[in-house]
Design a protein around this motif. Structure first.
Motif, mmCIF file in Angstrom:
data_model
loop_
_atom_site.group_PDB
_atom_site.id
_atom_site.type_symbol
_atom_site.label_atom_id
_atom_site.label_comp_id
_atom_site.label_asym_id
_atom_site.label_seq_id
_atom_site.Cartn_x
_atom_site.Cartn_y
_atom_site.Cartn_z
ATOM 1 N N TYR A 1 5.665 -4.771 0.566
ATOM 2 C CA TYR A 1 4.308 -4.576 0.077
ATOM 3 C C TYR A 1 4.025 -3.096 -0.048
ATOM 4 C CZ TYR A 1 3.442 -9.453 1.042
ATOM 5 O OH TYR A 1 3.489 -10.804 1.017
ATOM 6 N N HIS B 1 1.009 -0.497 -0.056
ATOM 7 C CA HIS B 1 -0.404 -0.441 0.314
ATOM 8 C C HIS B 1 -1.084 0.576 -0.596
ATOM 9 C CE1 HIS B 1 0.923 -1.599 4.657
ATOM 10 N NE2 HIS B 1 1.437 -2.370 3.735
ATOM 11 N N GLY C 1 1.238 3.380 2.060
ATOM 12 C CA GLY C 1 2.140 2.793 3.039
ATOM 13 C C GLY C 1 2.971 1.660 2.469
ATOM 14 N N VAL C 2 3.844 1.170 3.337
ATOM 15 C CA VAL C 2 4.782 0.115 2.958
ATOM 16 C C VAL C 2 4.869 -0.850 4.119
ATOM 17 C CG1 VAL C 2 7.246 -0.329 2.683
ATOM 18 C CG2 VAL C 2 6.211 1.514 1.428
ATOM 19 N N PRO D 1 7.116 -4.640 5.229
ATOM 20 C CA PRO D 1 8.097 -5.616 4.755
ATOM 21 C C PRO D 1 7.479 -6.993 4.527
ATOM 22 C CG PRO D 1 8.381 -5.238 7.096
ATOM 23 C CD PRO D 1 7.307 -4.315 6.650
ATOM 24 N N TRP E 1 11.443 1.634 4.287
ATOM 25 C CA TRP E 1 10.204 1.993 4.983
ATOM 26 C C TRP E 1 9.581 3.253 4.398
ATOM 27 C CZ3 TRP E 1 7.024 -0.582 7.901
ATOM 28 C CH2 TRP E 1 7.478 -1.627 8.707
ATOM 29 N N TYR F 1 7.806 4.757 -0.411
ATOM 30 C CA TYR F 1 6.556 5.034 -1.113
ATOM 31 C C TYR F 1 6.365 6.517 -1.364
ATOM 32 C CZ TYR F 1 4.898 6.812 3.323
ATOM 33 O OH TYR F 1 4.755 7.558 4.448
ATOM 34 N N VAL G 1 -1.203 -10.832 5.039
ATOM 35 C CA VAL G 1 -1.379 -9.387 5.061
ATOM 36 C C VAL G 1 -2.849 -9.068 5.300
ATOM 37 C CG1 VAL G 1 0.582 -8.800 3.601
ATOM 38 C CG2 VAL G 1 -1.567 -9.368 2.532
ATOM 39 N N GLU H 1 -2.277 0.654 10.928
ATOM 40 C CA GLU H 1 -2.366 1.447 9.699
ATOM 41 C C GLU H 1 -3.803 1.809 9.309
ATOM 42 O OE1 GLU H 1 -1.613 -0.981 6.148
ATOM 43 O OE2 GLU H 1 -1.300 -2.621 7.539
ATOM 44 N N GLN I 1 0.028 5.155 7.421
ATOM 45 C CA GLN I 1 1.405 5.594 7.244
ATOM 46 C C GLN I 1 1.441 6.953 6.529
ATOM 47 O OE1 GLN I 1 3.922 2.545 5.639
ATOM 48 N NE2 GLN I 1 5.762 3.717 5.984
ATOM 49 N N TYR I 2 0.532 7.141 5.584
ATOM 50 C CA TYR I 2 0.424 8.435 4.921
ATOM 51 C C TYR I 2 -1.044 8.798 4.905
ATOM 52 C CZ TYR I 2 1.120 12.128 1.477
ATOM 53 O OH TYR I 2 1.175 13.337 0.839
ATOM 54 N N CYS J 1 16.484 2.090 11.543
ATOM 55 C CA CYS J 1 15.546 1.854 10.453
ATOM 56 C C CYS J 1 14.165 2.362 10.830
ATOM 57 C CB CYS J 1 15.481 0.371 10.113
ATOM 58 S SG CYS J 1 14.828 -0.663 11.422
ATOM 59 N N TYR K 1 7.532 1.795 13.497
ATOM 60 C CA TYR K 1 6.536 1.627 12.444
ATOM 61 C C TYR K 1 5.661 0.409 12.707
ATOM 62 C CZ TYR K 1 9.362 4.971 9.747
ATOM 63 O OH TYR K 1 10.050 6.071 9.320
ATOM 64 N N GLN K 2 6.265 -0.657 13.237
ATOM 65 C CA GLN K 2 5.509 -1.886 13.448
ATOM 66 C C GLN K 2 4.751 -1.892 14.769
ATOM 67 O OE1 GLN K 2 4.899 -3.975 11.235
ATOM 68 N NE2 GLN K 2 6.598 -5.115 10.397
ATOM 69 N N THR L 1 10.992 -7.651 13.252
ATOM 70 C CA THR L 1 11.419 -6.626 12.307
ATOM 71 C C THR L 1 12.767 -6.009 12.644
ATOM 72 O OG1 THR L 1 10.395 -4.973 10.900
ATOM 73 C CG2 THR L 1 10.501 -4.444 13.215
#
Lengths: 699, 351
Positions: free
Chosen positions: A18, A20, A28-29, A31, A47, A50, B37, B60, B65-66, B239, B244-245, B323
């Motif tokens: 996905y 975002h 963002g990304v 899975p 990951w 993006y 989601v 998030e 994330q960004y 990874c 991240y999760q 994950t």
């Protein structure tokens, strides 16, 4: 914030993820949890996929070279110039003086249009793409044996396999999500056999690791087959009912007795016997291979030997039983399927076949050229002698990815007119007359076909930067300016045309792909559910053919002057020529510099320490890199990744190609290594003599 | 101050619709392929109320994330702060995430306040739902971070079939409920009984029982040899997915990006599992060996977090279990440690 399901733009696994999106920016990304390939996981590249999309380096405007520098132009100026120059060159020198490079990074629709543009508008079959450099030997080798050159099984079958034989693939680093399924299978009791000269991460889990010499794959496989035959492990029924030409193949096979094979490959006879028995005796055996097999001058022979192995044991045509080439690029399978190759239309219908040609002629309303075109390497050779006048490059970077760059640079200089269409500035752009800005994977829609033949829908998440346009829109516009009207309302209309002309994609339409995770070709009709495994009941071409192969040593074995064998490849954090990953903060930080992997004992004899700069020289050039001492690589062999423009290993690689597939031998060439730094002999000055007692502070 | 009400299920969509008029509404939505989601809600009736499969983390929305921190305009020679002041209501998250945010608050707000996180946190209202059906990967039950929270939530809903048992703690939350007092009623004795039964039955549905305390003691006892961690490390795909999760992982990196007329400073997710994360000037990599990084991740969560923040760096959400491609997530590693504890010392050397 919205989340849009799309497909990862990196490797051939084709993971679902996905994007975002907030205010037309990707933030963002995550899975996709139900996706059959990645099941909620992603690798580090996925990951971080993006980030490059919003990088400041993105090309935003068309550019035309004026007095040596590229200056901003309008779309009209750029496209009119291309249309005028291509038409001119076509008139003066003929259609075949124009070459086109399509891209395994672009969608199926775009590759199809590029192929149509080359054949119907320019009138040449000189179209090729980077599959030439990775799996052209697979496409040729498996097509001759079975009639179809793709992965025969599905990724989600791996977990139920009993034997996994992985040869020439660093799966954990290059196809991490496939490796995840492999480790799951090992956890549930499968036997893992890895054949690789390097001790890869996957090899640590292998029950048997065969470290054969690079370039000796044919001998290794023939040796295994010889043992299978002499020990009576052949699936005689299968060979009788479903294959042909076994007897003549058997004559060559007899010459590969295990002792001879041991001498060539360096693998012990006992190990060969064990592998042969394990692989042949278990029915649910899956075979995997990648660049370690294909990137040799014997690439096609290697693939044929693998095909012979699966036919000999009857390990094909069932779930969990087959031969699986792992494709490198996200859409390299699709680009091949779409006929971005010099000898075939979409769906591997050959251009020399009058019936196929007629079908395309009728639909495209244009007379088509019956002569197969030039391959990528041949185009460059023609350019070198001045007979290729124009080159159109879409989403590729041959100036870093092709072997023997020195030769290539001279060839590029001699081309009159070069068009480069890409998302980032790259090395090839130094030779471009016109540069066109393209949209990235997040800014367009279309379909990608992953390594297991799964055609998946890509969804547009944001709008392209500046004036950049999707590749298909650019081609449509250009074709129209060159007097051939193309009109599509969207990529779904292009897909309809593909389905009409391509039997294996006959039932693949966008609205069907939206409902789930895509469809696996062959999918001939609109109610067909797709094909998870190939060659059920009969091979695509009827009977499978045993093709005789013989062992040929590598073109440039190490010698006294160049004592090391250089093999090249990718590393986990980077991807191909690095246009995307080297603009991603985390990935670039992990491996910012090129290195040469060298065995500590070799390094010791050369006087090299870890991290020292060294000069690596081959007959074609030399580069300076840092030494990385590791026991993963056997003595006498060195490894350099090819991602780094500042230390491009392809200045060293050998342009010798496989005579059939024209794939260059990236995996073997001879080099010399010299340290650039010598430990200085430091004379430590004697410390001045001080009477310590005098320094004491009295309390 | 804790207040309790009953909300009829038929009134929920009206309430959410009213809230959406004032704030951005984020809720779990099911998409065409069956994934759930968290995203901005367009159609309230499509909100997934009974998620049988795993929910993504809401980290998030607080540590994106960004995230652009500020922008410098070259022309005006001016810095514009990009601090987010969007008012948000996040509906449908679970107790583990609320517990994680409470721990993150201690990290991001207590000692050295991070204005970006703080602003996002202050402008977000959390409406969490008690888990009636925990996933097979969940193990919050041993950690007091789920399936329901005794305290530390904004609004907590318990599904009682035809109605929700509503608990509100923060002042903002109470005022929001009071604004719509006509939707809520006083709970009866039977409602309390029903709620308690739901909590009991939810607890009974957990498939995993994992004691992080036991793992912590085992590690601290020194019985776990490096050979054990080597075995774990060899399966790491690097990874970064676990980081991240993880709703409690906070690694980030900062980057400056120069565009034509602006410069942007952004922070983005990073992971301590990458060797470059601790790269020193001069290019030295103190954690080049992978075993050091894997060990650190587990030690940070099991040893350091309880020492410093008084709670484990894990809320038992089980997202790393899903994950991790190498299957070396927190739950699996703790299970392995547990088997060592049960089988005695001699097993440790084999790893």
């Amino acid at each position: 914030m919205d989340k849009i399901l799309t497909v990862c733009p990196y490797c051939g696994c084709g993971c679902g993820l996905y994007l975002h999106v907030e205010d037309d920016r990707i933030v963002g990304v995550s899975p996709c949890i139900n996706h059959p390939v990645n099941r909620g996981s992603l690798c580090v590249k996925g990951w971080n996929c993006y980030e490059f999309v919003h990088h400041p380096d993105r090309l935003k405007f068309p550019m035309i070279r004026k007095r040596g520098t590229l200056v901003r132009a309008t779309w009209d100026e750029a496209l009119d110039l291309i249309a005028r120059r291509l038409t001119e060159i076509k008139r003066l020198y003929g259609s075949d003086s124009i070459g086109l490079l399509s891209s395994a990074k672009c969608t199926n629709e775009e590759n199809y249009l590029m192929m149509k543009f080359a054949r119907a508008v320019v009138g040449t079959n000189n179209i090729d793409h980077c599959a030439r450099l990775c799996h052209s030997s697979t496409v040729g080798g498996l097509a001759a044996a079975f009639g179809s050159g793709a992965m025969t099984n599905s990724i989600n079958e791996i977990i139920n396999a009993r034997v996994l034989f992985v040869i020439g693939s660093n799966t954990t680093e290059q196809h991490p999500m496939i490796a995840m399924h492999m480790l799951d299978a090992v956890d549930s009791g499968a036997t893992l056999i890895v054949a690789d000269p390097r001790k890869t991460q996957l090899a640590e889990f292998a029950h048997i690791h065969l470290q054969h010499r690079p370039g000796s794959d044919v001998a290794l496989l023939m040796g295994l087959m010889n043992i299978i035959v002499t020990e009576g492990l052949v699936d005689i029924d299968f060979v009788k009912r479903r294959t042909e030409n076994f007897d003549s193949f058997l004559d060559t096979l007899r010459t590969f007795d295990p002792a001879k094979v041991e001498a060539i490959t360096g693998v012990k006879i006992q190990l060969l016997r064990r592998v042969a028995r394990i692989y042949a005796m278990e029915k649910r055996s899956m075979l995997f291979y990648a660049m370690g097999i294909t990137q040799h001058i014997t690439g096609v022979d290697n693939v044929r030997a693998l095909a012979n192995l699966v036919m000999l044991t009857g390990h094909i045509g069932l779930p969990m039983s087959g031969i699986n080439p792992l494709r490198g690029q996200n859409n390299v399978q699709g680009a091949c399927d779409m006929g971005a190759l010099p000898n075939v239309f979409s769906g591997y219908q050959t251009v020399t076949d009058p019936r196929a040609r007629k079908k395309f002629q009728n639909t495209w309303r244009k007379k088509l050229n019956p002569k197969p075109g030039l391959t990528l390497m041949e185009m460059m050779d023609m350019a070198y002698v001045g007979r290729l006048k124009a080159l159109y490059v879409m989403g590729e970077n041959p100036l870093l990815s092709d072997p023997d760059l020195g030769h290539l640079e001279k060839a590029m200089e001699r081309i009159d007119f070069v068009v480069v269409q890409d998302i980032f500035p790259n090395e090839t752009m130094n030779y471009a007359d016109v540069v066109l800005p393209a949209a990235s994977f997040a800014e367009k829609d279309g379909t990608y076909t992953n390594t297991e033949r799964r055609v998946q829908l890509l969804q547009r998440a944001i709008s392209p930067p500046g004036e950049a346009k999707a590749d298909w829109e650019i081609i449509v516009d250009l074709a129209t300016r060159m007097g051939y009207r193309m009109h599509y309302r969207g990529t779904y209309e292009i897909m309809e045309e593909i389905a009409l002309l391509t039997p294996s994609y006959g039932g693949i339409l966008h609205h069907r792909l939206k409902e789930g995770f895509g469809l696996q070709w062959p999918c001939p009709t609109q109610d067909h559910p797709g094909t998870p495994y190939l060659h059920r009941k009969k091979f695509a071409k009827g009977l499978g053919t045993f093709i005789t192969v013989d062992y040929i040593p590598p073109d440039e074995p190490p010698d006294k002057e160049y004592p090391f064998l250089l093999t090249t490849g990718r590393i986990y954090f980077h991807y191909h020529t690095g246009t995307m990953c080297r603009r991603t903060v985390v990935l670039e930080r992990e491996e910012p510099e090129c290195f040469v992997e060298i065995n500590p004992e070799d390094a010791d004899s050369l006087g090299i320490k870890n991290g020292w700069p060294v000069k690596v020289t081959s007959r074609r050039g030399s580069i300076e890199v840092k030494a990385k001492l590791t026991g993963k690589i056997p003595q006498g062999t060195v490894f350099i990744p090819f991602h780094y423009a500042e230390a491009a290993v392809n200045r060293l690689t050998n342009p010798a190609v496989d005579p059939k597939a024209k794939i260059p031998e990236y995996k073997v060439c001879a080099v010399r290594i010299e340290p650039l730094y010598k430990m200085p002999v430091v004379k430590t000055p004697k410390p001045p003599e001080v009477e310590l007692e005098s320094l004491r502070i009295e309390e | 101050m804790k207040r309790e009400w009953i909300l009829d299920k038929n009134h929920l969509s009206y309430w959410l619709r009213q809230l959406r008029n004032q704030m951005q509404l984020i809720a779990p939505m099911r998409d065409q392929v069956g994934d759930i989601v968290f995203k901005q809600v367009e159609h309230i009736h499509k909100i997934e109320l009974n998620c049988p499969s795993l929910l993504p983390s809401v980290k998030e929305f607080f540590l994106p994330q960004y995230e652009r921190l500020f922008e410098y305009s070259k022309k005006d020679d001016r810095v514009v702060d990009s601090i987010s002041k969007t008012k948000r209501v996040i509906f449908g998250l679970r107790s583990c995430d609320v517990a994680a945010l409470n721990t993150l608050d201690r990290f991001f707000i207590d000692e050295m306040p991070d204005p970006y996180y703080k602003s996002r946190r202050e402008n977000s209202l959390l409406i969490s739902i008690v888990c009636n059906n925990p996933d097979p990967t969940c193990f919050c039950i041993g950690l007091d971070t789920g399936p329901y929270l005794k305290q530390g939530f904004d609004i907590q809903l318990t599904d009682l079939g035809d109605r929700y048992f509503v608990q509100a703690e923060s002042e903002w939350a109470i005022s929001i409920i009071k604004n719509y007092h006509f939707l809520f009623s006083r709970p009866q004795k039977s409602d309390y009984d029903d709620q308690y039964e739901v909590l009991l039955s939810s607890k009974a549905r957990f498939q995993k029982r994992i004691s992080l305390q036991q793992s912590r003691q085992l590690i601290k006892s020194g019985r776990i040899k490096d050979s054990f961690w080597q075995g774990i490390t060899s399966r790491c795909f690097e990874c970064g997915g676990c980081v991240y999760q993880c709703p409690l992982c906070t690694c980030f990196t900062v980057v400056d990006r120069s565009y034509n007329d602006t410069v942007e400073r952004a922070r983005l997710w990073d992971s301590c599992l990458f060797k470059g994360f601790t790269r020193l000037a001069g290019g030295i990599l103190p954690n080049e060996e992978r075993i050091k990084r894997t060990k650190r991740w587990f030690f940070h969560k099991l040893i350091h977090y309880p020492d410093v923040l008084e709670s484990f760096g894990c809320v038992g959400c089980g997202r790393c279990t899903v994950t991790c491609p190498g299957r070396i997530d927190m739950a699996s590693v703790c299970m392995k440690l547990k088997s060592i504890a049960l089988n005695g010392e001699e097993i440790t050397d084999e790893g």
